[in-house]
Design an enzyme around this catalytic site. Structure first.
Site, PDB file in Angstrom:
ATOM      1  N   HIS A 191       0.837  -1.207   0.000  1.00  0.00           N
ATOM      2  CA  HIS A 191       0.000   0.000   0.000  1.00  0.00           C
ATOM      3  C   HIS A 191       0.864   1.247   0.000  1.00  0.00           C
ATOM      4  O   HIS A 191       0.527   2.251  -0.600  1.00  0.00           O
ATOM      5  CB  HIS A 191      -0.893   0.009   1.263  1.00  0.00           C
ATOM      6  CG  HIS A 191      -2.176  -0.704   1.054  1.00  0.00           C
ATOM      7  ND1 HIS A 191      -2.661  -1.635   1.912  1.00  0.00           N
ATOM      8  CD2 HIS A 191      -3.084  -0.611   0.059  1.00  0.00           C
ATOM      9  CE1 HIS A 191      -3.818  -2.093   1.473  1.00  0.00           C
ATOM     10  NE2 HIS A 191      -4.092  -1.492   0.348  1.00  0.00           N
ATOM     11  N   GLU A 435      -3.029 -12.036 -22.814  1.00  0.00           N
ATOM     12  CA  GLU A 435      -2.080 -11.960 -21.700  1.00  0.00           C
ATOM     13  C   GLU A 435      -1.390 -13.288 -21.467  1.00  0.00           C
ATOM     14  O   GLU A 435      -0.460 -13.381 -20.669  1.00  0.00           O
ATOM     15  CB  GLU A 435      -2.823 -11.605 -20.399  1.00  0.00           C
ATOM     16  CG  GLU A 435      -3.532 -10.290 -20.442  1.00  0.00           C
ATOM     17  CD  GLU A 435      -4.369 -10.060 -19.201  1.00  0.00           C
ATOM     18  OE1 GLU A 435      -3.959  -9.253 -18.375  1.00  0.00           O
ATOM     19  OE2 GLU A 435      -5.432 -10.688 -19.064  1.00  0.00           O
ATOM     20  N   ASP A 459       1.189  -9.047 -18.106  1.00  0.00           N
ATOM     21  CA  ASP A 459       1.056 -10.483 -17.879  1.00  0.00           C
ATOM     22  C   ASP A 459       1.662 -11.291 -19.017  1.00  0.00           C
ATOM     23  O   ASP A 459       2.273 -12.339 -18.778  1.00  0.00           O
ATOM     24  CB  ASP A 459      -0.412 -10.856 -17.689  1.00  0.00           C
ATOM     25  CG  ASP A 459      -0.873 -10.541 -16.285  1.00  0.00           C
ATOM     26  OD1 ASP A 459      -0.168 -10.938 -15.343  1.00  0.00           O
ATOM     27  OD2 ASP A 459      -1.906  -9.880 -16.125  1.00  0.00           O
ATOM     28  N   CYS A 506      -2.438  -2.456 -23.636  1.00  0.00           N
ATOM     29  CA  CYS A 506      -2.773  -1.686 -22.429  1.00  0.00           C
ATOM     30  C   CYS A 506      -1.864  -1.999 -21.241  1.00  0.00           C
ATOM     31  O   CYS A 506      -2.103  -1.521 -20.142  1.00  0.00           O
ATOM     32  CB  CYS A 506      -4.239  -1.889 -22.048  1.00  0.00           C
ATOM     33  SG  CYS A 506      -4.654  -3.607 -21.730  1.00  0.00           S
TER      34      CYS A 506
END
Ligand code: PEP
Ligand code: MG
Length: 573
Positions: A191, A435, A459, A506
Site C-alpha cells: 500500500h 495476456e 502479464d 494496455c
C-alpha cells in the site's frame, strides 16, 4: 559515494539531506495485574481502542481531502483490523486469563499473527502484515500514552530514510517537507508504494539496509526511475541528477501544449492514444488530458477491501460516471481481474496458500466459477452502455470456451434486462485481453468470437518469460525487449489484422517511452497508457517515423538477446 539498488516504487528524482527515522522500538514489559484490577485493565484497553478509532477518523478526513474516496478505503481496512476478533476478543481474553497488562497481551497477540503471516508465501498477504502492525502500534502508543512522532514536525526539506514506512505515515507525507523516501522493507505492491505513486512522491523500497547505511544529514539522491539510492554523491553526480531533474520538470511543463493534438507519426501514421483508469478519482485528470478514450478500465477497485461484492446499482453508477465523462469516446470496461496479487476479501478466490496464485484462479477463470458475480457485472456494464461508447473486455483468457461462456452470459444478461424493460445498446462489442501465450499463439481460433483484442503486456511478458511480475528476485529477467516478446506481439498484430480486427495494447509497455517505438513499428491500432505518462508517450510517437520503426521491429525480431534490441532502440533517432 555508495549506490544501493532497490525497487523503484514511485518515479521521480529527489535530491536532499537525509532524515533517518530510527525504528521506534517499543519495549513492552510483562506486568502481572492483580485480580481486582483486571476489569480496569480491560477497560483501559477499550479506551485505547476508541482513541485509535478516533485516529483513524482523523486520518480518513485527511486522505479524503488529499487523495479522494478510493484511497480512503485503506482506512476501512485498518478499521476492520481494529474490529477483528484478534483485537476485540483475543486481547481482553489474554488479559483476563493470564492476568497480564494490556500492552503485553496485545504484543503477544500481534506476535502470534506475525508468525502466521511470515509463513505465507504470498507476497501480497505478507505485505498486509504492515497494516496490522500500523494499527497495533497506534494501539500500543495510546496504551503507553505516547504520541506517534509526527513527520509534520520536520521543518527542512529532506529525504526520509527508514526501516519501513507505514501506510498511515505515507498518507500524511504530502503535507510535510519530505520530498521522497527510501526504506529497507517493502515491495512494489505494498500500500505504501501505491500511495507514493498517487501522491507523486519519489520512492525506492526494498533496500535491505539503507536505514543503517545512511545518517541524518548525509546527502542522498533517490532515483525513482532506476530504483537507486546514492549516498553522499560527488558533486559531479549531484550536478548530473540536478540536470536530469530540471530537464524533466521543464519537459513536464512543455508537454501541456500537446493536449488535443493528434497522435500521429512524422510520416502520417495515426494511433489511438487512450488512458488506463484504475479508480474513479483519476477520471477528472484523464478527461483533462484529452485522451482518445479509456482503453482499460480496471474495475477491481470496486471489489477489493470489502467483504461483499458491489451491487449492480453501485457498479452501474460507477461505469455510467466514467462513460458520461468520456462523452463520445470509447470506454473499455474490463470485467474484474481478481486473483494473483489482487486478492479480495470476498472469500471467493482459491485456497489462500495457492503456491502459484498468478497461475491459479484469477480473472475470468474465477468469475466463470462465480457466474452470479460475472452476470451482475455484465448487467451493470450494459446499463451504462446507453450513455456513451462502451466495450467489454475479458481478462486472463486462455481458452476459446471461456469466450463462448462469457458470450452466453452476456446474452442472458441482455435477455433479462430486456424482459425487465431496461434499455441498453444492442451492439456492444466484446474483446479479450491477450495476456497468456496460448491465446497469442492460437489467436486465429479466438478471432471469430471477438470484436477486438488488447494485449496486456504486463502479464504476457510474465507468462512468456516465466518471470513473476512482483518478485523482486527476478525483476532483472522481466523484459519487454526480449526478442521472444517482440515476435509474439508481432504475431498477434498480424493475425488480428489479417482478420480485420483491431489490436490495442494496455500493459505498462505503453507507458515506457523507450519501448513505445517497438509498438509503433508493430503497427498496433491503440495504446492505453497510465495517465502520468500519457503526454510523454504522445510526444515520443509524434517524433517517430512509422516506416523506420517497422524496419526496427524486423531487426529486433532477428535478435537473439534483449540487449541487442535495447541497443537498436538506443540508436533510434
Ligand atoms: C496487463 O497484464 O498488461 C494488464 C494491463 O493487466 P493488469 O496489469 O491489470 O494485470
Ligand atoms: Mg493483466
Amino acid at each position: 559515494m555508495i549506490v544501493i539498488k532497490g525497487i523503484a516504487a514511485s518515479p521521480g528524482i529527489a535530491i536532499g539531506k537525509a532524515y533517518v527515522v530510527e525504528d521506534e522500538d517499543i519495549v513492552v514489559e510483562r506486568i502481572e495485574i492483580p485480580k481486582d484490577k483486571i476489569r480496569e485493565e480491560v477497560r483501559r484497553f477499550k479506551t485505547a481502542q476508541k482513541a485509535t478509532h478516533r485516529d483513524l477518523d482523523a486520518a480518513e478526513l485527511k486522505v479524503l481531502k488529499v487523495l479522494g474516496k478510493h484511497h480512503a478505503k485503506l482506512i476501512d481496512a485498518h478499521r476492520l483490523i481494529l474490529k477483528d476478533s484478534l483485537i476485540t476478543h483475543d486481547v481482553p481474553k489474554r488479559i483476563m486469563e493470564e492476568g497480564v497488562n494490556a500492552e503485553f497481551a496485545l504484543s503477544e497477540a500481534l506476535e502470534q499473527v506475525n508468525r502466521q503471516f511470515e509463513r505465507m508465501e504470498d507476497e501480497f498477504f505478507r505485505e498486509r502484515r504492515h497494516d496490522l502492525f500500523d494499527v497495533g502500534k497506534r494501539l500500543l502508543l495510546h496504551l503507553m500514552r505516547r504520541q506517534k512522532r509526527s513527520l509534520a514536525d520536520i521543518d527542512e526539506e529532506c529525504v526520509l530514510i527508514s526501516r519501513n514506512l507505514l501506510p498511515s505515515d505515507t498518507l500524511g507525507l504530502k503535507e510535510t517537507k519530505i520530498i521522497g523516501f527510501a526504506t529497507d522493507l517493502g515491495g512494489k505492491t505494498s500500500h505504501t508504494a501505491i500511495l507514493a505513486q498517487s501522491l507523486e512522491i519519489t520512492a525506492v523500497v526494498g533496500l535491505s539496509d539503507v536505514s543503517r547505511r545512511v545518517r541524518t544529514g548525509d546527502t542522498v539522491i533517490l532515483d525513482g526511475e532506476q530504483g537507486l539510492v546514492i549516498i553522499n554523491p560527488g558533486p559531479e553526480t549531484v550536478a548530473k541528477y540536478e540536470k536530469v531533474q530540471q530537464r524533466s520538470e521543464a519537459e513536464e511543463r512543455s508537454l501541456e501544449t500537446l493536449k488535443g493534438l493528434p497522435t500521429v507519426t512524422l510520416d502520417g501514421r495515426a494511433f489511438r492514444l487512450e488512458a488506463n483508469l484504475d479508480s474513479p478519482e483519476e477520471l477528472k485528470s484523464v478527461v483533462a488530458l484529452q485522451v482518445d478514450g479509456v482503453g482499460l478500465f480496471r474495475t477491481e477497485y470496486l471489489f477489493l477491501n470489502r467483504a461483499e461484492a458491489p451491487s449492480e446499482d453501485e457498479q452501474a453508477k460507477a461505469y455510467t460516471a466514467a462513460v458520461k465523462a468520456l462523452e463520445d469516446r470509447e470506454v473499455i470496461i474490463r470485467t474484474a481481474d481478481i486473483g494473483g496479487d489482487r486478492l479480495s476479501m470476498l472469500g471467493i478466490e482459491g485456497p489462500k496458500n495457492e503456491t502459484n496464485p498468478f497461475m491459479g484462479l484469477r480473472g475470468i477463470r474465477l468469475f466463470l466459477r462465480h457466474l452470479d458475480l460475472l452476470k451482475t457485472q455484465l448487467r451493470a456494464i450494459l446499463r451504462a452502455s446507453l450513455k456513451g461508447k462502451v466495450r467489454v473486455m475479458i481478462p486472463m483468457v486462455s481458452a476459446v470456451g471461456e469466450v463462448l461462456a462469457v458470450r452466453r452470459l452476456l446474452e442472458q444478461a441482455r435477455a433479462e434486462l430486456a424482459a425487465e424493460g431496461v434499455t441498453f445498446k444492442e451492439d456492444i462489442e466484446l474483446g479479450i485481453m491477450v495476456e497468456i501465450p496460448s491465446t497469442a499463439i492460437l489467436l486465429d481460433a479466438f478471432l471469430p468470437h471477438v470484436d477486438f483484442v488488447s494485449i496486456g503486456t504486463n502479464d504476457l511478458i510474465q507468462y512468456t518469460l516465466a518471470v513473476d511480475r512482483i518478485n523482486e528476485n527476478v525483476t532483472h529477467l522481466y523484459d519487454p525487449y526480449h526478442p521472444a516478446v517482440v515476435r509474439l506481439l508481432d504475431s498477434v498484430v498480424r493475425t488480428a489484422h489479417a482478420k480485420g480486427k483491431w489490436v490495442g495494447v494496455c500493459g505498462e509497455m505503453t507507458s515506457d517511452p523507450r519501448a513505445v517505438p517497438l509498438l509503433v513499428g508493430l503497427g498496433v491500432d491503440a495504446m492505453s497508457i497510465s495517465p502520468r505518462m500519457f503526454l510523454r508517450v504522445k510526444q515520443t510517437i509524434r517524433g517517430l517515423k512509422h516506416d523506420a520503426m517497422k524496419r526496427l521491429v524486423v531487426k529486433a525480431m532477428a535478435c537473439a538477446e534483449s540487449d541487442e534490441v535495447r541497443r537498436l532502440l538506443e540508436q533510434t533517432p
